[in-house]
Design a protein around this motif. Sequence first.
Motif, PDB file in Angstrom:
ATOM      1  N   ASP A 134     -31.184 -14.819  93.621  1.00  0.00           N
ATOM      2  CA  ASP A 134     -31.959 -14.892  92.370  1.00  0.00           C
ATOM      3  C   ASP A 134     -33.010 -16.008  92.365  1.00  0.00           C
ATOM      4  O   ASP A 134     -33.161 -16.701  91.364  1.00  0.00           O
ATOM      5  CB  ASP A 134     -31.001 -15.063  91.168  1.00  0.00           C
ATOM      6  CG  ASP A 134     -30.035 -13.899  91.042  1.00  0.00           C
ATOM      7  OD1 ASP A 134     -30.408 -12.896  90.413  1.00  0.00           O
ATOM      8  OD2 ASP A 134     -28.924 -13.986  91.607  1.00  0.00           O
ATOM      9  N   ASP A 163     -32.794 -10.310  94.383  1.00  0.00           N
ATOM     10  CA  ASP A 163     -33.752 -10.933  93.459  1.00  0.00           C
ATOM     11  C   ASP A 163     -34.462 -12.109  94.132  1.00  0.00           C
ATOM     12  O   ASP A 163     -34.324 -13.269  93.739  1.00  0.00           O
ATOM     13  CB  ASP A 163     -33.092 -11.352  92.140  1.00  0.00           C
ATOM     14  CG  ASP A 163     -32.846 -10.163  91.229  1.00  0.00           C
ATOM     15  OD1 ASP A 163     -33.127  -9.028  91.653  1.00  0.00           O
ATOM     16  OD2 ASP A 163     -32.378 -10.378  90.100  1.00  0.00           O
ATOM     17  N   ASN A 221     -32.451  -5.892  91.496  1.00  0.00           N
ATOM     18  CA  ASN A 221     -33.387  -5.162  90.634  1.00  0.00           C
ATOM     19  C   ASN A 221     -34.817  -5.662  90.790  1.00  0.00           C
ATOM     20  O   ASN A 221     -35.765  -4.918  90.566  1.00  0.00           O
ATOM     21  CB  ASN A 221     -32.950  -5.233  89.165  1.00  0.00           C
ATOM     22  CG  ASN A 221     -32.666  -6.640  88.680  1.00  0.00           C
ATOM     23  OD1 ASN A 221     -31.880  -7.369  89.288  1.00  0.00           O
ATOM     24  ND2 ASN A 221     -33.292  -7.024  87.587  1.00  0.00           N
ATOM     25  N   HIS A 222     -34.992  -6.914  91.223  1.00  0.00           N
ATOM     26  CA  HIS A 222     -36.351  -7.443  91.392  1.00  0.00           C
ATOM     27  C   HIS A 222     -36.978  -7.091  92.741  1.00  0.00           C
ATOM     28  O   HIS A 222     -38.072  -7.560  93.039  1.00  0.00           O
ATOM     29  CB  HIS A 222     -36.373  -8.946  91.147  1.00  0.00           C
ATOM     30  CG  HIS A 222     -36.326  -9.278  89.691  1.00  0.00           C
ATOM     31  ND1 HIS A 222     -37.445  -9.315  88.897  1.00  0.00           N
ATOM     32  CD2 HIS A 222     -35.279  -9.521  88.868  1.00  0.00           C
ATOM     33  CE1 HIS A 222     -37.091  -9.607  87.654  1.00  0.00           C
ATOM     34  NE2 HIS A 222     -35.780  -9.731  87.608  1.00  0.00           N
ATOM     35  N   HIS A 382     -25.879  -7.060  94.817  1.00  0.00           N
ATOM     36  CA  HIS A 382     -26.522  -7.825  93.741  1.00  0.00           C
ATOM     37  C   HIS A 382     -25.737  -7.849  92.425  1.00  0.00           C
ATOM     38  O   HIS A 382     -25.665  -8.864  91.756  1.00  0.00           O
ATOM     39  CB  HIS A 382     -27.934  -7.282  93.492  1.00  0.00           C
ATOM     40  CG  HIS A 382     -28.710  -8.102  92.504  1.00  0.00           C
ATOM     41  ND1 HIS A 382     -28.994  -9.441  92.719  1.00  0.00           N
ATOM     42  CD2 HIS A 382     -29.238  -7.814  91.294  1.00  0.00           C
ATOM     43  CE1 HIS A 382     -29.667  -9.918  91.689  1.00  0.00           C
ATOM     44  NE2 HIS A 382     -29.821  -8.965  90.807  1.00  0.00           N
ATOM     45  N   HIS A 445     -27.257 -12.057  90.030  1.00  0.00           N
ATOM     46  CA  HIS A 445     -27.811 -11.282  88.910  1.00  0.00           C
ATOM     47  C   HIS A 445     -27.691 -11.943  87.541  1.00  0.00           C
ATOM     48  O   HIS A 445     -28.534 -11.698  86.691  1.00  0.00           O
ATOM     49  CB  HIS A 445     -27.184  -9.878  88.875  1.00  0.00           C
ATOM     50  CG  HIS A 445     -27.881  -8.895  87.985  1.00  0.00           C
ATOM     51  ND1 HIS A 445     -29.258  -8.791  87.897  1.00  0.00           N
ATOM     52  CD2 HIS A 445     -27.398  -7.944  87.131  1.00  0.00           C
ATOM     53  CE1 HIS A 445     -29.577  -7.818  87.038  1.00  0.00           C
ATOM     54  NE2 HIS A 445     -28.468  -7.300  86.559  1.00  0.00           N
TER      55      HIS A 445
END
Length: 560
Positions: A134, A163, A221-222, A382, A445
Amino acid sequence: MSSSHSNSAYSLLSDPFLQFPTESSVKVVWFTEFQGRENKIIYGQNLDKEIIAKTTELSRTREDEQSKVKGDYSETTRRQIWRHEGEITGLKQGEKVPYKVVTLVKKDKIESNVFSLASSPKKETPLKILLTSDHQLKPMVAANLQKVVETIGKVDAIFLAGDLVNIPDRASEWFDDQRGGAFFPCLQGLANYTIENEDKTTVYHGGQLIQSAPLFPTIGNHEVMGKWSETKRLSRQFVDAIPREVAENLYSEKSDSINPNHDNNFKESWIKNNSFNTDTYEEIFSFPQTASNNSHYYAVTFGDIRLVVLQVTNIWRSPSLEKKVTGRYQEAEKDFDNPENWGYGQHIFKPIEKGSEQYQWLKNELKSEAFQQAKYKIVMFHHPVHTLGGNIVPAYTNPIQKINKDTEGNITEIRYEYPKENDYIIRDLMPLLETAKVDLVFYGHSHLWNRFISSNGINFLESSNVGNSYGAHLGNNKRQIPPDYSPLNYVEIGDPNGLKPIIPNLAPLTDENNNPLPYIASNEITVFSILDTEKGTVSSYYFDTRKPNSNVIKFDEFAI
Ligand SMILES: [Fe+2]
């Protein structure tokens, strides 16, 4: 940006970094903003060998008005970046070999400093592995990674649970964001990120890590871009991801007019450009190229470790019930009659449920000799399995759409539900990992540190505290749940999957009443974790950026 030295007007866009070592080889990768007439890797004890790199152009990197970078990007604009990769072969395990990279452009020669490379380590080699996630250009990343190097020295590998940046197609987030905290500079000791305190300003440079240690990433997700647009802001395109099946249905309706010859390549790229893709991530990193391994899920042996990397991530949408919000629980009111603008809730990008391709692949991997024989069995993805963080609710399952209408047939509400009993991580994935006796499940996450142990001894670690924490849901800090949804299904407090967080066993932070806290969720105190294969432990450290001269504190250690 890189540590290359030349008097040229040209410079490398990144230092070189290592990817996917085997027992006898490793890949070296670097980037430039020009193609170069020759790109090569010089290596060997006397720097007397060379290989020519393969050069490719990243296909989707762009900048836009929100980019923090030199140049005029008032409109969304293509940014040309070239990637160079060469594989050094014939290496002996345990041998460290000096190397540098050289790019020739016009009459100029640009070269990096000399670093060292190695193939994957032998069994029983003592290793220190950084567990991180992240980054997303968060304010404490550079400080965090600088403290890793100051505390541990050079690590042997980095496991990164997704991420990496905020918007993957925005080139400057990877290479040269002007705030000084882009992805590669932070991991290469080339960052320049300022943290201001009341009485002191400190500039952090990150850590020189990946020039000499391989980075193993996974998709969060990123890493995912939504529907392609030539003109929209990149942040808009990022959130514009819809399920692939929706794009496939749209394609079927239109195929005769948009693709009259039924060209399959056209079809595939239309569906990709109208749903989502991870192209930039896949183009930046190297992944094992075997029959079964791919950029979405793969497994590698590294010393005594078998690392299994999965793609377990869904799109993040707001929990808000404001009528204008395209959220995790609803569609925006203005879009009720425009399905092309729907967000489809927190849909999952790559299936993991029982019977899916990824599930089958994992089943085979867990049966493999390489996995079964490994001393340390580690699985990384993630999405959290157990956490106090916000992002674990709703359950990890395909959203169920409910459309309510009034007596005249007008839509009054489009809602999404996520039955907890269908959580694919808990229902399908965990039984496999339990049977296989995995030692550690590592994820991110929610932007905090916390850990758990299941009744059969699996360790769970979320170590993603590099700034912009979203807090821990304990006490009165409830998750934001629709008032008409059952708190049994949408759990407001604690780990929804029933485990108690472990209080750090060395030096926990405390609350205002001096009670030890089972987490660190802070925008000022940053955390990193180190897996030590010699001791068989995972140690976690914090650093308080409000006190730049303070020591790094080891606050937790557990055996795996
Ligand atoms: Fe995430």
